[in-house]
Design a protein around this motif. Structure first.
Motif, PDB file in Angstrom:
ATOM      1  N   LYS A 351       0.842  -1.200   0.000  1.00 26.54           N
ATOM      2  CA  LYS A 351       0.000   0.000   0.000  1.00 26.54           C
ATOM      3  C   LYS A 351       0.881   1.256   0.000  1.00 26.54           C
ATOM      4  N   ILE A 352       1.965   1.219   0.786  1.00 20.17           N
ATOM      5  CA  ILE A 352       2.776   2.435   0.920  1.00 20.17           C
ATOM      6  C   ILE A 352       4.264   2.086   0.884  1.00 20.17           C
ATOM      7  N   ALA A 353       5.033   2.877   0.100  1.00 13.55           N
ATOM      8  CA  ALA A 353       6.490   2.744   0.150  1.00 13.55           C
ATOM      9  C   ALA A 353       7.044   3.972   0.866  1.00 13.55           C
ATOM     10  N   VAL A 354       7.987   3.737   1.745  1.00 15.40           N
ATOM     11  CA  VAL A 354       8.605   4.848   2.482  1.00 15.40           C
ATOM     12  C   VAL A 354      10.016   5.039   1.949  1.00 15.40           C
ATOM     13  N   LYS A 366      17.140   8.074   9.231  1.00 15.55           N
ATOM     14  CA  LYS A 366      16.593   7.866  10.585  1.00 15.55           C
ATOM     15  C   LYS A 366      15.110   8.264  10.627  1.00 15.55           C
ATOM     16  N   LYS A 367      14.832   9.427  10.057  1.00 19.33           N
ATOM     17  CA  LYS A 367      13.448   9.925  10.037  1.00 19.33           C
ATOM     18  C   LYS A 367      12.561   8.975   9.210  1.00 19.33           C
ATOM     19  N   ALA A 368      13.091   8.543   8.058  1.00 17.84           N
ATOM     20  CA  ALA A 368      12.304   7.654   7.178  1.00 17.84           C
ATOM     21  C   ALA A 368      11.979   6.354   7.909  1.00 17.84           C
ATOM     22  N   LYS A 369      12.938   5.854   8.660  1.00 22.14           N
ATOM     23  CA  LYS A 369      12.680   4.597   9.380  1.00 22.14           C
ATOM     24  C   LYS A 369      11.630   4.788  10.473  1.00 22.14           C
ATOM     25  N   GLN A 370      11.621   5.996  11.067  1.00 24.10           N
ATOM     26  CA  GLN A 370      10.579   6.293  12.078  1.00 24.10           C
ATOM     27  C   GLN A 370       9.200   6.280  11.418  1.00 24.10           C
ATOM     28  N   VAL A 371       9.140   6.924  10.227  1.00 30.73           N
ATOM     29  CA  VAL A 371       7.861   6.988   9.500  1.00 30.73           C
ATOM     30  C   VAL A 371       7.400   5.579   9.121  1.00 30.73           C
ATOM     31  N   VAL A 405       5.710   7.615   0.158  1.00 35.22           N
ATOM     32  CA  VAL A 405       5.894   8.658   1.171  1.00 35.22           C
ATOM     33  C   VAL A 405       7.383   9.001   1.196  1.00 35.22           C
ATOM     34  N   THR A 406       7.704  10.230   0.821  1.00 37.71           N
ATOM     35  CA  THR A 406       9.110  10.606   0.707  1.00 37.71           C
ATOM     36  C   THR A 406       9.515  11.584   1.815  1.00 37.71           C
ATOM     37  N   THR A 418       6.183  14.035   1.863  1.00 36.82           N
ATOM     38  CA  THR A 418       5.369  14.167   0.649  1.00 36.82           C
ATOM     39  C   THR A 418       4.694  12.835   0.384  1.00 36.82           C
ATOM     40  N   ILE A 419       3.411  12.881   0.053  1.00 34.01           N
ATOM     41  CA  ILE A 419       2.721  11.649  -0.370  1.00 34.01           C
ATOM     42  C   ILE A 419       2.477  11.752  -1.860  1.00 34.01           C
ATOM     43  N   ARG A 420       2.895  10.731  -2.601  1.00 36.36           N
ATOM     44  CA  ARG A 420       2.702  10.727  -4.061  1.00 36.36           C
ATOM     45  C   ARG A 420       1.713   9.633  -4.433  1.00 36.36           C
TER      46      ARG A 420
END
Ligand code: ATP
Length: 443
Positions: A351-354, A366-371, A405-406, A418-420
């Motif tokens: 459903k979602i790629a981070v 680090k932030k991406a892994k939190q998300v 989600v970038t 950002t959500i694409r």
């Protein structure tokens, strides 16, 4: 020629792109590949199993939640061999006609070919009946007393439990029983990738009703089932219902319609709607000596029967889109042909790629892994930091991921992302704390 080569040869009929995508991106692998494969058997990879589970959930919800009076069942694959005697599967009723080429000795289903061998042009033998039931042995002694069969259709377990369900659930006709499970057929010509295999999964619903209402319910269920595919994104022009001529009806059916999908190799059945009359309940009553009547007479049965694997194949074919020249003209990674899997949101495996914008900035990662951690409990997610951001978008589009989600440098300051959207490529910025809210993903 190895089994895998043979398998590939059989598949060269317009679906190569789907087969290649399915293998390359972890949807479907040939079974026992390290041993050269095992004829017509396939394994579902990490994305395939997610998608398969999504299809099963969509069907189960459709049947048991959206319709009244349908309950579920999960019967065993192995049943008494008496079941298959009563159902007609051990007699000529469940046999295909087999012909063999006198020259190359390849075997074919008679109704699939013309007068000559399609492989070498040789003459064919006279057709002989070939029973499709898969035999097996129960217990340690391989004698006739212990022979049974892997079920060739899931519905027989429903009929043998008809009285159990009525008694325990206080059901009154009309009502239905839904079941999902594996079925096995010793197909003469397994072919077309996962279209025709010897082991497959069925989703079947048996609707028990008064005989005089069977025609009405047949039409009702046919319409319901057609609408199910449309509601999951199958294009109308690729779906049709075809009345099965009387002389081609299965041994148990009074009337049948095939729901067909237009595969790259032509119109083919994906689901059967059958009026089975009282064939099953009356035969099981006769053979078991048990009274399977309902208030003094046998209800008639309308069956809807769809293969999970076949429908997954149809969903893949229908959503597969190639964009010549790519959709984005700005990135270097815009290729000549961009692939997009426009799967319905309920069926998409991821459903979602981070994605952190770049991987060599520790704070971004680090932030991406939190998300990722925040989203993972609610959505099937993938974390991906390898390659340029454009390439990663392409990679996600190719497997039908709904949203990317970038996390970029602004995210560090503003605590947002950002959500694409996969289909429109529109982007919007939202606060990280709002991400677990579902409506955020409504574009
Ligand atoms: P076919 O004419 O293609 O052999 P069938 O009419 O015998 O199929 P049914 O007995 O009506 O098929 O089975 C219901 C559904 O189960 C089919 O519409 C299909 O989706 C699935 N199915 C049947 N046989 C296979 C198979 N060998 N491989 C994959 N799916 C199958």
């Amino acid at each position: 020629m190895t089994r895998i080569e043979k398998q590939k040869e059989r598949i060269s009929n317009g679906v190569e792109k789907i087969v290649s995508l399915a293998k390359r991106r972890g949807f479907v692998f040939p079974s026992s590949e390290i041993y050269g494969g095992f004829g017509s058997c396939y394994d579902f990879g990490p994305l395939g199993v997610e998608m398969k589970n999504n299809i099963k959930k969509a069907w189960w919800d459709e049947m048991t939640k959206k319709h009244d009076d349908i309950v579920g069942l999960d019967a065993s694959i192995l049943m008494s061999p008496k079941v298959w005697k009563a159902s007609g599967h051990l007699t000529a009723g469940f046999a295909d006609e087999l012909v063999e080429c006198r020259k190359c000795h390849h075997r074919f289903r008679k109704d699939f070919i013309k007068e000559k061998c399609p492989d070498c042009g040789g003459n064919l033998t006279k057709p002989k009946k070939f029973n499709l039931m898969m035999k097996t042995f129960i217990g340690p002694v391989e004698d006739e007393a212990s022979v049974t069969y892997l079920r060739a259709e899931t519905c027989q377990g429903i009929y043998t439990n008809f009285k159990n369900v009525i008694q325990t659930m206080r059901m009154k006709i009309p009502f239905g029983i839904a079941q999902i499970g594996k079925a096995f057929r010793n197909e003469i010509n397994p072919k077309d990738f996962i279209y025709r295999t010897r082991e497959f999964e069925q989703m079947e619903m048996q609707w028990f009703c008064e005989p005089k209402k069977a025609d009405k319910f047949f039409d009702y269920w046919l319409k319901q089932r057609l609408n199910w595919y449309l509601s999951l994104g199958i294009r109308k022009q690729n779906l049709r219902a075809k009345e099965v001529p009387k002389n081609e009806l299965p041994h148990y059916a009074k009337r049948a319609n095939d729901i067909e999908y237009k595969f790259p190799f032509g119109w083919q059945e994906i689901e059967g709607i059958h009026n089975r009359g009282d064939w099953d309940l009356s035969n099981h009553s006769k053979y078991s000596g048990q009274d399977l009547k309902y208030e003094g007479s046998f209800p008639h049965i309308i069956e809807t029967s769809v293969g999970v694997d076949r429908s997954l194949f149809a969903f893949l074919c229908d959503s597969y889109t190639e964009v010549k020249g790519g959709r984005t003209k700005t990135t270097k990674s815009a290729k000549e042909i961009e692939i997009l899997l426009k799967l319905d949101k309920s069926l998409a495996p991821i459903k979602i790629a981070v994605l952190p914008l770049v991987k060599n900035k520790l704070e971004l990662v680090k932030k991406a892994k939190q998300v990722y951690k925040l989203l993972k409990p609610n959505f099937v997610c993938q974390y991906d930091e390898t390659g340029s951001i454009g390439r990663r978008y392409r990679r996600q589009d190719e497997i039908g991921t709904l949203f990317c989600v970038t996390i970029d440098f602004d995210s560090l300051k503003k605590d947002d992302v950002t959500i694409r959207d996969r289909d429109t490529m529109k982007q919007k910025r939202v606060k990280i704390k709002d991400l677990p809210r579902l409506e955020i993903f409504d574009f």
